[in-house]
Design a protein around this motif. Structure first.
Motif, PDB file in Angstrom:
ATOM      1  N   HIS A  32       1.294  -1.304  -0.376  1.00 18.68           N
ATOM      2  CA  HIS A  32      -0.301  -0.218   0.006  1.00 18.68           C
ATOM      3  C   HIS A  32       0.657   1.295   0.451  1.00 18.68           C
ATOM      4  O   HIS A  32       1.018   2.044  -0.398  1.00 18.68           O
ATOM      5  CB  HIS A  32      -1.122   0.012   1.150  1.00 18.68           C
ATOM      6  CG  HIS A  32      -1.882   0.965   1.565  1.00 18.68           C
ATOM      7  ND1 HIS A  32      -1.618   2.285   2.035  1.00 18.68           N
ATOM      8  CD2 HIS A  32      -2.515   1.752   0.376  1.00 18.68           C
ATOM      9  CE1 HIS A  32      -2.497   3.554   2.223  1.00 18.68           C
ATOM     10  NE2 HIS A  32      -2.718   3.294   1.010  1.00 18.68           N
ATOM     11  N   VAL A  33       2.072   1.268   1.018  1.00 28.60           N
ATOM     12  CA  VAL A  33       2.849   2.452   1.054  1.00 28.60           C
ATOM     13  C   VAL A  33       3.628   2.925  -0.224  1.00 28.60           C
ATOM     14  O   VAL A  33       3.320   3.938  -0.572  1.00 28.60           O
ATOM     15  CB  VAL A  33       3.545   2.275   2.434  1.00 28.60           C
ATOM     16  CG1 VAL A  33       4.242   3.279   2.621  1.00 28.60           C
ATOM     17  CG2 VAL A  33       2.887   2.127   3.366  1.00 28.60           C
ATOM     18  N   THR A  34       4.165   1.389  -0.909  1.00 23.97           N
ATOM     19  CA  THR A  34       4.381   1.981  -1.861  1.00 23.97           C
ATOM     20  C   THR A  34       3.760   2.318  -3.408  1.00 23.97           C
ATOM     21  O   THR A  34       4.235   2.964  -4.141  1.00 23.97           O
ATOM     22  CB  THR A  34       5.394   0.571  -2.293  1.00 23.97           C
ATOM     23  OG1 THR A  34       4.830  -0.879  -2.354  1.00 23.97           O
ATOM     24  CG2 THR A  34       6.982   0.277  -1.502  1.00 23.97           C
ATOM     25  N   GLN A  35       2.544   2.235  -3.243  1.00 20.55           N
ATOM     26  CA  GLN A  35       1.484   1.904  -4.385  1.00 20.55           C
ATOM     27  C   GLN A  35       1.570   3.886  -4.499  1.00 20.55           C
ATOM     28  O   GLN A  35       1.811   3.960  -5.398  1.00 20.55           O
ATOM     29  CB  GLN A  35       0.737   1.105  -4.221  1.00 20.55           C
ATOM     30  CG  GLN A  35      -0.191   1.501  -5.347  1.00 20.55           C
ATOM     31  CD  GLN A  35      -2.036   0.782  -4.830  1.00 20.55           C
ATOM     32  OE1 GLN A  35      -2.733   0.668  -3.986  1.00 20.55           O
ATOM     33  NE2 GLN A  35      -2.311  -0.499  -6.025  1.00 20.55           N
ATOM     34  N   GLU A  36       1.783   4.197  -2.829  1.00 22.86           N
ATOM     35  CA  GLU A  36       0.817   5.433  -3.054  1.00 22.86           C
ATOM     36  C   GLU A  36       2.408   6.428  -3.296  1.00 22.86           C
ATOM     37  O   GLU A  36       1.825   7.101  -4.010  1.00 22.86           O
ATOM     38  CB  GLU A  36      -0.157   5.783  -1.786  1.00 22.86           C
ATOM     39  CG  GLU A  36      -1.183   4.835  -0.991  1.00 22.86           C
ATOM     40  CD  GLU A  36      -2.207   5.266  -1.983  1.00 22.86           C
ATOM     41  OE1 GLU A  36      -2.474   6.541  -2.673  1.00 22.86           O
ATOM     42  OE2 GLU A  36      -3.287   4.375  -2.507  1.00 22.86           O
ATOM     43  N   ARG A  82       9.780  -3.375  -7.165  1.00 25.17           N
ATOM     44  CA  ARG A  82       8.240  -3.950  -5.923  1.00 25.17           C
ATOM     45  C   ARG A  82       7.697  -5.064  -6.377  1.00 25.17           C
ATOM     46  O   ARG A  82       6.857  -5.898  -6.505  1.00 25.17           O
ATOM     47  CB  ARG A  82       7.607  -3.036  -5.601  1.00 25.17           C
ATOM     48  CG  ARG A  82       6.380  -1.977  -6.234  1.00 25.17           C
ATOM     49  CD  ARG A  82       5.600  -0.718  -5.795  1.00 25.17           C
ATOM     50  NE  ARG A  82       4.401  -1.770  -5.916  1.00 25.17           N
ATOM     51  CZ  ARG A  82       3.235  -1.352  -5.917  1.00 25.17           C
ATOM     52  NH1 ARG A  82       2.914  -1.069  -7.234  1.00 25.17           N
ATOM     53  NH2 ARG A  82       2.384  -1.850  -5.914  1.00 25.17           N
ATOM     54  N   ALA A  83       7.724  -4.854  -8.125  1.00 29.37           N
ATOM     55  CA  ALA A  83       6.986  -6.032  -8.681  1.00 29.37           C
ATOM     56  C   ALA A  83       7.636  -6.706  -9.501  1.00 29.37           C
ATOM     57  O   ALA A  83       7.355  -7.652 -10.629  1.00 29.37           O
ATOM     58  CB  ALA A  83       6.322  -5.413  -9.605  1.00 29.37           C
ATOM     59  N   GLY A  84       9.029  -6.568  -9.684  1.00 31.49           N
ATOM     60  CA  GLY A  84      10.263  -6.726 -10.999  1.00 31.49           C
ATOM     61  C   GLY A  84      11.443  -7.728 -10.708  1.00 31.49           C
ATOM     62  O   GLY A  84      11.942  -8.967 -11.251  1.00 31.49           O
ATOM     63  N   ILE A 111       8.989  -9.500  -0.131  1.00 32.26           N
ATOM     64  CA  ILE A 111       9.755  -8.432   1.240  1.00 32.26           C
ATOM     65  C   ILE A 111      10.728  -7.012   0.825  1.00 32.26           C
ATOM     66  O   ILE A 111      10.643  -5.703   0.813  1.00 32.26           O
ATOM     67  CB  ILE A 111       9.040  -8.872   2.279  1.00 32.26           C
ATOM     68  CG1 ILE A 111       8.326  -9.287   2.491  1.00 32.26           C
ATOM     69  CG2 ILE A 111       9.897  -7.516   3.778  1.00 32.26           C
ATOM     70  CD1 ILE A 111       7.698  -9.873   4.526  1.00 32.26           C
ATOM     71  N   VAL A 112      11.661  -7.750   0.408  1.00 30.51           N
ATOM     72  CA  VAL A 112      12.588  -6.634   0.280  1.00 30.51           C
ATOM     73  C   VAL A 112      12.568  -6.218  -0.648  1.00 30.51           C
ATOM     74  O   VAL A 112      12.734  -5.063  -0.888  1.00 30.51           O
ATOM     75  CB  VAL A 112      14.135  -8.071   0.015  1.00 30.51           C
ATOM     76  CG1 VAL A 112      15.283  -7.527  -0.240  1.00 30.51           C
ATOM     77  CG2 VAL A 112      14.791  -8.704   1.105  1.00 30.51           C
ATOM     78  N   GLY A 113      11.733  -6.512  -2.128  1.00 27.85           N
ATOM     79  CA  GLY A 113      11.531  -6.330  -3.260  1.00 27.85           C
ATOM     80  C   GLY A 113      10.764  -5.057  -2.651  1.00 27.85           C
ATOM     81  O   GLY A 113      10.966  -3.544  -3.728  1.00 27.85           O
ATOM     82  N   SER A 114       9.759  -4.872  -2.106  1.00 28.89           N
ATOM     83  CA  SER A 114       9.282  -4.013  -2.027  1.00 28.89           C
ATOM     84  C   SER A 114       9.439  -2.553  -1.097  1.00 28.89           C
ATOM     85  O   SER A 114       9.578  -1.920  -0.381  1.00 28.89           O
ATOM     86  CB  SER A 114       7.523  -4.177  -1.286  1.00 28.89           C
ATOM     87  OG  SER A 114       6.951  -4.792  -2.146  1.00 28.89           O
ATOM     88  N   SER A 115      10.954  -3.491   0.351  1.00 33.04           N
ATOM     89  CA  SER A 115      11.352  -2.561   0.888  1.00 33.04           C
ATOM     90  C   SER A 115      12.339  -1.670   0.295  1.00 33.04           C
ATOM     91  O   SER A 115      12.307  -0.128   0.608  1.00 33.04           O
ATOM     92  CB  SER A 115      11.761  -3.298   1.671  1.00 33.04           C
ATOM     93  OG  SER A 115      10.732  -4.483   2.730  1.00 33.04           O
TER      94      SER A 115
END
Length: 413
Positions: free
Chosen positions: A121-125, A146-148, A175-179
């Motif tokens: 949610h945070v990275t999307q916003e 976050r997605a690739g 989790i690592v990618g989104s972080s």
């Protein structure tokens, strides 16, 4: 020259992200048991659907307001949206435990689910905000991480280490990618000059935004609900192993939507919005026709290629179950093609500002899916959900086409 280079990098990052997501789902079908792949599919759609309750589609309002506001006022708007998000977190995060209490997902996934939900949610916003602030390249880098990028990393780790071929490896990589995306987004936003952070939360502004965002949220929840309920319903009818095949096939089919969105829709519908704003019927008609023929041509080409390669790909995976369920792929490919073709009148209505017609179509389409699947399931358990998707998308396509022709003057068509 610099502008062209940035655009090429931007397109390259988004294209690589799409390919990475497709590669991940395909390789997971090789490395994981079908039941694990099915569970991963349930987790991803549940997180994706839960994001709407944490965000309420408020970005639809925020994006326009941030662009209109002066830099010294933008901090207050973002602070207000943050306050709304904290309220939504307090309400909806505890409710997600009900999914696990009802046995829809196993409890061991609960901490992973909460961590990924908040990060996504945070990275999307952040991604949406940076796009609104004309920082598209940074937004593409965030999307890539976050997605690739993590998808490629997970595939590489699983290839090199047989012991890592389990669902937990995928969750750690996610989790690592989104972080990483989160750190990039926060760093860039911190360095962006915006004032007003010291001001109080603008509750009146939030109420105004909710009145605008909520109707579209209802329509989005209905449309996305089809692609969330389908997984749970299919598992209930056919079992978790068969769901693994469903997740693989639907993942391959929805690559078409990602491809069309990145290669066609993103480039043409803004021009249609501009033509409508300028009352230029000839330009609108030209772009709409261009959207239509490109969608038909590329959907047909993608479907043909997918049908030709599916059997050798499934044989390479070495999982007999997927070959046994190959009939599912044809029906899901048809459903996806109908959904994509339905985006032609969708963007026509959207560009003309006819949001009510879209809201009605999505809600009614969701009801058609529920009703048709319920009717078919006692007679054809495994085929009930794919047929329900087809009935729903045929209805949505027909309804949007009818409304576009009804609400659009002849010289605009």
């Amino acid at each position: 020259m610099k502008h062209l280079l940035i655009r090429l990098i931007n397109l390259g990052l988004r294209g690589t992200t799409l390919v990475s997501k497709f590669l991940l789902i395909f390789m997971l079908a090789r490395y994981l048991e079908p039941a694990e792949l099915g569970l991963y599919g349930l987790l991803t759609v549940t997180i994706g659907y839960s994001l709407y309750f944490l965000g309420f589609d408020f970005y639809i309002f925020t994006t326009r307001e941030v662009l209109k506001a002066k830099p010294e006022q933008r901090g207050r708007l973002l602070k207000s949206q943050l306050a709304l998000s904290l309220i939504l977190y307090a309400v909806f995060l505890p409710l997600t435990a009900g999914l696990f209490g009802l046995g829809l997902l196993p409890w061991w996934l609960f901490p992973w689910f909460l961590s990924l939900l908040v990060l996504e949610h945070v990275t999307q916003e952040l991604n949406r905000l940076l796009v609104a602030l004309q920082r598209q390249l940074v937004a593409s880098w965030i999307l890539f991480f976050r997605a690739g990028a993590w998808c490629l990393a997970v595939v590489g780790v699983m290839f090199l280490n047989e012991n890592s071929q389990q669902l937990q490896t995928v969750l750690v990589g996610w989790i690592v990618g989104s972080s990483i995306g989160l750190v990039i987004g926060v760093t860039v936003l911190w360095r962006t000059r915006m004032g007003g952070w010291q001001l109080t939360v603008d509750w009146k502004w939030l109420k105004q935004g909710l009145r605008i965002a909520l109707p579209m949220l209802v329509a989005t929840l209905a449309l996305r609900g089809i692609y969330t309920v389908d997984r749970y319903w299919f598992e209930a009818l056919a079992g978790l192993d068969a769901l693994g095949a469903y997740v693989l096939f639907i993942g391959m089919c929805t690559a078409l939507l990602g491809f069309m969105d990145a290669g066609v829709f993103t480039f043409l519908y803004p021009a249609m919005i501009a033509a409508n704003a300028n009352n230029n019927s000839a330009e609108f008609r030209r772009k709409y026709r261009q959207l239509a023929w490109q969608t038909f041509a590329l959907t047909g080409l993608f479907s043909l290629c997918a049908w030709l390669v599916i059997t050798p790909l499934l044989e390479w995976l070495g999982r007999p179950l997927y070959l046994e369920k190959i009939e599912l792929f044809g029906w899901l490919l048809l459903a996806t093609g109908l959904f994509v073709v339905g985006m032609i009148p969708h963007y026509g209505l959207y560009a003309r500002g006819k949001d009510k017609a879209l809201i009605t179509a999505h809600i009614a389409g969701f009801l058609v899916f529920l009703l048709s699947t319920a009717i078919v399931s006692p007679f054809m358990a495994e085929m009930a959900v794919p047929l329900g998707l087809i009935f729903a998308f045929v209805f949505i396509l027909a309804w949007k086409t009818l409304q576009f022709y009804r609400l659009t003057p002849a010289d605009w068509r």
